[in-house]
Design a protein around this motif. Sequence first.
Motif, PDB file in Angstrom:
ATOM      1  N   ILE A  47       1.419  -0.818  -0.493  1.00  0.00           N
ATOM      2  CA  ILE A  47       0.324  -0.052  -0.314  1.00  0.00           C
ATOM      3  C   ILE A  47       0.720   1.102  -0.241  1.00  0.00           C
ATOM      4  O   ILE A  47       0.462   1.867  -0.322  1.00  0.00           O
ATOM      5  CB  ILE A  47      -0.739   0.051   0.951  1.00  0.00           C
ATOM      6  N   MET A  48       1.823   1.066   0.606  1.00  0.00           N
ATOM      7  CA  MET A  48       2.914   2.688   1.044  1.00  0.00           C
ATOM      8  C   MET A  48       3.120   2.482  -0.358  1.00  0.00           C
ATOM      9  O   MET A  48       4.022   3.856  -0.581  1.00  0.00           O
ATOM     10  CB  MET A  48       3.757   1.831   2.624  1.00  0.00           C
ATOM     11  N   ALA A  49       4.123   1.868  -1.235  1.00  0.00           N
ATOM     12  CA  ALA A  49       4.669   1.701  -1.913  1.00  0.00           C
ATOM     13  C   ALA A  49       3.588   1.882  -3.205  1.00  0.00           C
ATOM     14  O   ALA A  49       4.099   2.793  -4.545  1.00  0.00           O
ATOM     15  CB  ALA A  49       5.327   0.307  -2.687  1.00  0.00           C
ATOM     16  N   ASP A  50       2.137   1.606  -3.106  1.00  0.00           N
ATOM     17  CA  ASP A  50       1.156   1.772  -4.419  1.00  0.00           C
ATOM     18  C   ASP A  50       1.768   0.907  -4.907  1.00  0.00           C
ATOM     19  O   ASP A  50       1.724   1.356  -6.989  1.00  0.00           O
ATOM     20  CB  ASP A  50       1.647   3.438  -4.603  1.00  0.00           C
ATOM     21  N   LYS A  51       2.164  -0.164  -4.546  1.00  0.00           N
ATOM     22  CA  LYS A  51       2.437  -1.003  -5.883  1.00  0.00           C
ATOM     23  C   LYS A  51       0.897  -2.370  -6.031  1.00  0.00           C
ATOM     24  O   LYS A  51       1.946  -3.515  -5.075  1.00  0.00           O
ATOM     25  CB  LYS A  51       3.699  -2.053  -5.871  1.00  0.00           C
ATOM     26  N   LEU A  52      -0.026  -2.542  -5.343  1.00  0.00           N
ATOM     27  CA  LEU A  52      -0.990  -3.640  -5.283  1.00  0.00           C
ATOM     28  C   LEU A  52      -1.041  -4.597  -6.101  1.00  0.00           C
ATOM     29  O   LEU A  52      -1.083  -3.726  -7.014  1.00  0.00           O
ATOM     30  CB  LEU A  52      -2.129  -2.672  -4.837  1.00  0.00           C
ATOM     31  N   SER A  53      -1.487  -5.795  -6.646  1.00  0.00           N
ATOM     32  CA  SER A  53      -2.116  -6.538  -7.262  1.00  0.00           C
ATOM     33  C   SER A  53      -2.829  -6.642  -6.464  1.00  0.00           C
ATOM     34  O   SER A  53      -3.699  -6.404  -5.256  1.00  0.00           O
ATOM     35  CB  SER A  53      -1.088  -8.382  -7.090  1.00  0.00           C
ATOM     36  N   SER A  54      -3.799  -7.880  -7.047  1.00  0.00           N
ATOM     37  CA  SER A  54      -5.396  -8.288  -6.594  1.00  0.00           C
ATOM     38  C   SER A  54      -5.215  -8.531  -5.780  1.00  0.00           C
ATOM     39  O   SER A  54      -4.480  -9.398  -5.217  1.00  0.00           O
ATOM     40  CB  SER A  54      -6.418  -8.774  -8.226  1.00  0.00           C
ATOM     41  N   ILE A  55      -6.727  -8.289  -4.422  1.00  0.00           N
ATOM     42  CA  ILE A  55      -6.759  -8.739  -3.261  1.00  0.00           C
ATOM     43  C   ILE A  55      -7.786  -9.199  -2.871  1.00  0.00           C
ATOM     44  O   ILE A  55      -8.597  -8.793  -3.305  1.00  0.00           O
ATOM     45  CB  ILE A  55      -5.714  -7.723  -1.947  1.00  0.00           C
ATOM     46  N   ILE A  56      -7.754 -10.332  -1.484  1.00  0.00           N
ATOM     47  CA  ILE A  56      -9.502  -9.907  -1.308  1.00  0.00           C
ATOM     48  C   ILE A  56      -9.824 -10.286   0.771  1.00  0.00           C
ATOM     49  O   ILE A  56      -8.499 -10.895   0.884  1.00  0.00           O
ATOM     50  CB  ILE A  56      -9.302 -11.969  -2.006  1.00  0.00           C
ATOM     51  N   PHE A  57     -10.170  -9.690   0.718  1.00  0.00           N
ATOM     52  CA  PHE A  57     -10.338  -9.799   2.314  1.00  0.00           C
ATOM     53  C   PHE A  57     -11.340  -9.829   2.503  1.00  0.00           C
ATOM     54  O   PHE A  57     -12.489 -10.293   2.124  1.00  0.00           O
ATOM     55  CB  PHE A  57      -9.976  -7.580   2.861  1.00  0.00           C
ATOM     56  N   TYR A  58     -10.851 -11.208   3.378  1.00  0.00           N
ATOM     57  CA  TYR A  58     -11.626 -11.824   4.025  1.00  0.00           C
ATOM     58  C   TYR A  58     -11.912 -12.308   5.368  1.00  0.00           C
ATOM     59  O   TYR A  58     -10.668 -12.000   6.465  1.00  0.00           O
ATOM     60  CB  TYR A  58     -11.401 -13.404   3.970  1.00  0.00           C
ATOM     61  N   GLY A  59     -13.235 -11.872   6.232  1.00  0.00           N
ATOM     62  CA  GLY A  59     -13.296 -11.797   7.963  1.00  0.00           C
ATOM     63  C   GLY A  59     -14.857 -11.815   8.559  1.00  0.00           C
ATOM     64  O   GLY A  59     -16.157 -11.085   6.958  1.00  0.00           O
ATOM     65  N   PRO A  60     -15.479 -11.378   9.255  1.00  0.00           N
ATOM     66  CA  PRO A  60     -16.462 -11.194   9.739  1.00  0.00           C
ATOM     67  C   PRO A  60     -16.932  -9.229   9.512  1.00  0.00           C
ATOM     68  O   PRO A  60     -16.060  -9.286   9.288  1.00  0.00           O
ATOM     69  CB  PRO A  60     -16.575 -11.693  11.338  1.00  0.00           C
ATOM     70  N   PRO A  61     -17.936  -9.504   9.783  1.00  0.00           N
ATOM     71  CA  PRO A  61     -18.558  -7.788  10.608  1.00  0.00           C
ATOM     72  C   PRO A  61     -17.965  -7.511  11.182  1.00  0.00           C
ATOM     73  O   PRO A  61     -17.293  -7.748  12.143  1.00  0.00           O
ATOM     74  CB  PRO A  61     -19.715  -8.244  10.228  1.00  0.00           C
ATOM     75  N   GLY A  62     -17.726  -5.625  10.903  1.00  0.00           N
ATOM     76  CA  GLY A  62     -16.955  -5.284  11.881  1.00  0.00           C
ATOM     77  C   GLY A  62     -15.308  -5.204  11.851  1.00  0.00           C
ATOM     78  O   GLY A  62     -15.202  -4.639  12.865  1.00  0.00           O
ATOM     79  N   THR A  63     -14.643  -6.113  10.953  1.00  0.00           N
ATOM     80  CA  THR A  63     -13.539  -6.053  11.119  1.00  0.00           C
ATOM     81  C   THR A  63     -12.069  -5.656  10.361  1.00  0.00           C
ATOM     82  O   THR A  63     -10.616  -5.006  10.272  1.00  0.00           O
ATOM     83  CB  THR A  63     -12.841  -7.849  10.975  1.00  0.00           C
ATOM     84  N   GLY A  64     -12.925  -4.611   9.344  1.00  0.00           N
ATOM     85  CA  GLY A  64     -11.758  -3.340   8.965  1.00  0.00           C
ATOM     86  C   GLY A  64     -11.740  -3.060   7.758  1.00  0.00           C
ATOM     87  O   GLY A  64     -10.798  -2.688   6.217  1.00  0.00           O
ATOM     88  N   LYS A  65     -12.582  -3.937   6.697  1.00  0.00           N
ATOM     89  CA  LYS A  65     -12.078  -5.058   5.136  1.00  0.00           C
ATOM     90  C   LYS A  65     -12.846  -3.511   4.528  1.00  0.00           C
ATOM     91  O   LYS A  65     -11.492  -3.108   3.830  1.00  0.00           O
ATOM     92  CB  LYS A  65     -13.148  -5.688   5.229  1.00  0.00           C
ATOM     93  N   THR A  66     -13.715  -3.017   4.629  1.00  0.00           N
ATOM     94  CA  THR A  66     -14.230  -1.404   4.181  1.00  0.00           C
ATOM     95  C   THR A  66     -13.116  -0.288   4.433  1.00  0.00           C
ATOM     96  O   THR A  66     -12.280   0.160   3.576  1.00  0.00           O
ATOM     97  CB  THR A  66     -15.226  -1.404   4.097  1.00  0.00           C
ATOM     98  N   THR A  67     -12.878  -0.312   5.530  1.00  0.00           N
ATOM     99  CA  THR A  67     -11.876   0.660   5.938  1.00  0.00           C
ATOM    100  C   THR A  67     -10.181   0.156   5.280  1.00  0.00           C
ATOM    101  O   THR A  67     -10.072   1.253   4.605  1.00  0.00           O
ATOM    102  CB  THR A  67     -11.377   0.551   7.524  1.00  0.00           C
ATOM    103  N   LEU A  68     -10.413  -0.928   4.768  1.00  0.00           N
ATOM    104  CA  LEU A  68      -8.706  -1.333   4.282  1.00  0.00           C
ATOM    105  C   LEU A  68      -8.765  -0.878   2.691  1.00  0.00           C
ATOM    106  O   LEU A  68      -7.934   0.269   2.525  1.00  0.00           O
ATOM    107  CB  LEU A  68      -8.265  -2.371   4.401  1.00  0.00           C
TER     108      LEU A  68
END
Length: 443
Positions: A47-68
């Motif tokens: 994220i800091m290097a702005d070099k993202l590849s495709s990713i999937i965030f998986y976890g329960p509600p309220g754990t920060g998926k949309t936040t990230l």
Amino acid sequence: MDIFDYMRQENSKKESPLASRMRPTTLDEVVGQQHIVGKDKLLYRAIMADKLSSIIFYGPPGTGKTTLAKVIANTTSAEFTAINATAAGKKDMEQVVQQAKDNRGMYGKKTILFIDEIHRFNKGQQDYLLPFVEDGTLILIGATTENPYFEVNGALLSRSIIFELKPLEQDDIRTLLVRALNDEQKGLGSYGAVIDDDALDFLSDMANGDARAALTAIELGVLTTEPSSDGKIHITLDVASECIQRRVVKYDKSGDNHYDTVSAFIKSMRGSDPDAAIYYLARMLYAGEDVRFIARRIMICASEDVGNADPQALQVAVAAAQAVERIGMPESQIILAQAVNYIACAPKSNASYLSVDAAMQTVAETATAPIPVHLQDSHYKSAGKLGHGEGYQYAHNFPNHYVKQQYLPDALAGQTFYEPTDIGYEAKIKAHLERIRREAEES
């Protein structure tokens, strides 16, 4: 954007729920999930290097998926577009793809597409994204509460890195609550609210790792509580318990906590002591514990600790869980007591638990082994040309409806996971397996 759109956006920011307003905008503001966003971790560096590849965030509600995802949106130089799979259709995706192509062709700019609830997309919708993820037109960020290995297209998975988010720790929730109470710009700082330590502990515990639930509760408490004579809004334990709709659970005057009592309850059933098990059940019921939580623990114990020594135990536990859902208190205590007594008095075996634990470890530590050809599905088109299913022996055509053949992959042939005990009904299972295997060898 015209002046009306701007004003609507500004008003929305002010009027949105506290959990939305308090979302961090930078990685340094993120609380929890240090196993993936710690400063030495891959995601942080990407994220800091702005070099993202495709990713999937998986976890329960309220754990920060949309936040990230929002943090990435604020950090990246790429075009960031977000859609929700519950409302988006193919036309929406076509527009995103076309815009991404234009950005790439005209400005050399990448496009990040965030899809919330990606598991809601059907196979066709997920397939549509594949070529654009493959050729780099889109960098996909998916968020899901469901296991992506079951709900997301395998081809998309192979092109993505999966990050599992964990429920937030109690200390993380405390940090977020204190931050929200003190933040005068985005939070509740202008209300002059203070929270008692025991109320803070209670909310951070009862939120069960869900930051959204905790922030919603504290917001409700502040907005509905009148200031005291000192001019401050005091969030006490009573206010906190009312806002999160959970009673304060105190299991005895010596201060034994919730988890100690549950632990003693389970261990008493496992140890075949119905008297102790009923006592701890009564303590939880008296304190106002959620009967559904108790029923879940009984079902787990029925399978983990009784298992096939008495297969009826799980049926009793499941029936009890369904009954308490329909009946409620106080009568549910009778149903729970029946189930607890049955589980506590039943013969015990953890062979099933040990078998799946060993199998899971084997799967985690070994490469995915090919399914033996004779066990592969021969019904779908072209399977016959590939030889799938050839050599399979149909068990019902043989004595005892059993024939010796290899079912495990070649690399695991001969591996034993389930070892039935000599206890209860499991002794019959063991004797049956030994008999049919012996007779097959002799024939």
